[in-house]
Design a protein around this motif. Structure first.
Motif, short mmCIF file in Angstrom:
data_model
loop_
_atom_site.label_atom_id
_atom_site.label_comp_id
_atom_site.label_asym_id
_atom_site.label_seq_id
_atom_site.Cartn_x
_atom_site.Cartn_y
_atom_site.Cartn_z
N GLU A 12 1.16 -7.99 1.42
CA GLU A 12 1.54 -6.72 2.03
C GLU A 12 1.04 -6.67 3.47
OE1 GLU A 12 1.00 -1.90 1.33
OE2 GLU A 12 -0.17 -3.33 0.14
N TYR A 48 7.36 -8.78 4.01
CA TYR A 48 6.09 -9.18 3.39
C TYR A 48 5.80 -10.60 3.83
CZ TYR A 48 9.07 -11.58 -0.08
OH TYR A 48 9.98 -12.37 -0.70
N TRP A 69 4.86 -6.33 -6.43
CA TRP A 69 4.25 -7.45 -5.72
C TRP A 69 4.12 -8.69 -6.59
CZ3 TRP A 69 4.11 -7.62 -0.72
CH2 TRP A 69 4.12 -6.44 0.01
#
Length: 216
Positions: A12, A48, A69
């Motif tokens: 992130e 990302y 994620w």
């Protein structure tokens, strides 16, 4: 000038910053302990970092998807979708309850204010009948949703008409609530976007939430 993007272990992008070179084109060392990549100026919500490279996220399918994620993909959030559908169901119920009502060939206002007016007039007429004080003819009238005046030959006829209207409004409200409860139950048992959205359809467009680029 270059842009550096600091990111977390999961990839992130936490924030981005601009760096300026000296006259010889050299850039200062990055003092912060967080890993970073060098890239173009971007909206960090749309990217990302994977294996040291900036990767653009695919377009968010709907507002009811969350970025995962673990899989690095958008995942459907059924609870968020259900909550939005239930909100639309409740709005549809309120719209039905407060919309004009076709009663005995007359279109009547039936919102909360109109319901209070009908109830107040019913109370007044019941009191007049009990006391033997008839309503004056000029007050024995009702204006409908189309601004047409309706008159009544006596208090009994006026009262019966208003009571009928009150019953019709209440019955419609009860029906609207019953339909709302059933739709909510069905939405809460559904798991697919298309099924949940079918109860009160809405147009779903690909959705991206943008945030400002942070420069330092």
């Amino acid at each position: 000038m270059r842009t550096i993007h600091h990111y977390s272990e999961k990839g992130e992008i936490l924030y981005s910053a601009l760096q300026y070179s000296d006259t010889e084109g050299n850039y200062p060392e990055v003092a912060e302990p967080l890993p970073y990549v060098v890239g173009d100026s971007i909206n960090s919500q749309l990217y990302y970092v994977h294996e040291g490279e900036l990767v653009e996220k695919p377009l968010m399918p709907t507002p009811y998807h969350d970025w995962d994620w673990e899989s690095l993909s958008w995942v459907f959030n059924v609870e968020k979708c259900r909550a939005a559908a239930i909100k639309r169901i409740e709005q549809r119920r309120e719209d039905k309850i407060n919309s004009p009502l076709d009663y005995a060939g007359v279109v009547l206002d039936a919102d909360a204010k109109a319901q209070r007016n009908i109830s107040a007039k019913i109370t007044e007429l019941n009191q007049r009948i009990a006391l033997g004080t008839p309503c004056p003819p000029e007050l024995r009238v009702w204006r409908d949703a189309n601004n047409t005046m309706h008159t009544f030959e006596d208090d009994a006829a006026y009262l019966a008409w208003l009571v009928g209207a009150s019953i019709a409004i209440t019955a419609r409200g009860s029906q609207a609530y019953a339909e709302s409860w059933q739709a909510k139950d069905e939405v809460n048992s559904a798991t697919e976007l298309e099924v949940i959205n079918s109860y009160v359809p809405e147009t779903i467009q690909p959705f991206i939430q943008l945030i400002p680029f942070r420069a330092a």
